[in-house]
Design a protein around this motif. Structure first.
Motif, PDB file in Angstrom:
ATOM      1  N   GLU A  72      88.791  -1.424 -18.288  1.00 42.10           N
ATOM      2  CA  GLU A  72      89.877  -1.667 -17.874  1.00 42.10           C
ATOM      3  C   GLU A  72      90.070  -2.651 -16.529  1.00 42.10           C
ATOM      4  O   GLU A  72      90.864  -3.186 -16.230  1.00 42.10           O
ATOM      5  CB  GLU A  72      90.751  -0.554 -17.634  1.00 42.10           C
ATOM      6  CG  GLU A  72      90.574   0.511 -18.939  1.00 42.10           C
ATOM      7  CD  GLU A  72      91.094   1.869 -18.518  1.00 42.10           C
ATOM      8  OE1 GLU A  72      91.301   2.118 -17.311  1.00 42.10           O
ATOM      9  OE2 GLU A  72      91.268   2.679 -19.554  1.00 42.10           O
ATOM     10  N   GLN A  73      88.913  -2.794 -15.948  1.00 41.08           N
ATOM     11  CA  GLN A  73      88.797  -3.351 -14.700  1.00 41.08           C
ATOM     12  C   GLN A  73      89.240  -4.910 -14.805  1.00 41.08           C
ATOM     13  O   GLN A  73      88.632  -5.545 -15.649  1.00 41.08           O
ATOM     14  CB  GLN A  73      87.705  -3.323 -13.871  1.00 41.08           C
ATOM     15  CG  GLN A  73      87.106  -2.107 -13.442  1.00 41.08           C
ATOM     16  CD  GLN A  73      85.910  -1.808 -12.624  1.00 41.08           C
ATOM     17  OE1 GLN A  73      85.036  -2.740 -12.764  1.00 41.08           O
ATOM     18  NE2 GLN A  73      85.783  -1.075 -11.875  1.00 41.08           N
ATOM     19  N   ASN A  75      86.121   3.364 -16.299  1.00 41.75           N
ATOM     20  CA  ASN A  75      86.960   2.418 -16.248  1.00 41.75           C
ATOM     21  C   ASN A  75      86.851   1.042 -16.394  1.00 41.75           C
ATOM     22  O   ASN A  75      87.424   0.124 -16.270  1.00 41.75           O
ATOM     23  CB  ASN A  75      88.228   2.612 -15.194  1.00 41.75           C
ATOM     24  CG  ASN A  75      87.494   2.370 -14.003  1.00 41.75           C
ATOM     25  OD1 ASN A  75      86.436   2.062 -13.722  1.00 41.75           O
ATOM     26  ND2 ASN A  75      88.622   2.019 -12.852  1.00 41.75           N
ATOM     27  N   ASP A 103      90.306  -1.937  -9.909  1.00 42.74           N
ATOM     28  CA  ASP A 103      89.685  -2.938 -10.401  1.00 42.74           C
ATOM     29  C   ASP A 103      88.521  -3.554  -9.869  1.00 42.74           C
ATOM     30  O   ASP A 103      87.885  -4.670 -10.449  1.00 42.74           O
ATOM     31  CB  ASP A 103      90.938  -4.189 -10.265  1.00 42.74           C
ATOM     32  CG  ASP A 103      92.074  -3.686 -11.357  1.00 42.74           C
ATOM     33  OD1 ASP A 103      91.775  -3.134 -12.391  1.00 42.74           O
ATOM     34  OD2 ASP A 103      93.272  -3.864 -10.859  1.00 42.74           O
TER      35      ASP A 103
END
Length: 141
Positions: free
Chosen positions: A112-113, A109, A47
């Motif tokens: 999506e973080q 990603n 993240d």
């Protein structure tokens, strides 16, 4: 020393592992805490950017200092307090600046973080790390 004897080695290991159950149990606490800490570190890494993750995780030094004061009763010199303050200030500045790596948006990603989740997981991992290290010191003292 007369040489190696497998039977004596096995009985020595058994005595250390089973005969000292209480001592081993005391060291099992930080071992389990470190397992949870590792999982939190892995989750938080997905993240946050690498630079923010690395700098923020250095906050474990601040947490370890806090646990040392509360659990071990340690006292710090003024210069040590100054260093702790400067480190905390640096971490806060990075978090509040909203800095990002140049290639972060192109990461696989990136969509999506969730930086807030990553930060919270990382702070929790730092707390686990600080507690486990100070607890281990308490066990050995």
């Amino acid at each position: 020393e007369t040489g190696f004897h497998l039977g004596l080695t096995v009985s020595g290991v058994r005595e250390a592992a089973v005969g000292n159950f209480r001592g081993n149990l005391r060291l099992g606490v930080p071992a389990l805490v470190y397992v949870v800490q590792n999982a939190l570190l892995q989750w938080s890494a997905s993240d946050l950017s690498a630079a923010v993750w690395q700098l923020t995780y250095q906050g474990k030094t601040l947490v370890t200092a806090a646990f040392s004061i509360t659990l071990l009763g340690k006292r710090f010199k003024r210069v040590q307090w100054l260093a702790i303050f400067i480190m905390g200030l640096g971490i806060a500045m990075v978090q509040l600046s909203g800095s990002q790596e140049t290639g972060q948006k192109g990461m696989a990603n990136a969509a999506e973080q969730v930086p807030v989740r990553g930060f919270l997981l990382l702070v929790l991992a730092a707390c686990f790390s600080g507690f486990a290290s100070v607890y281990t010191e308490m066990v050995f003292k």
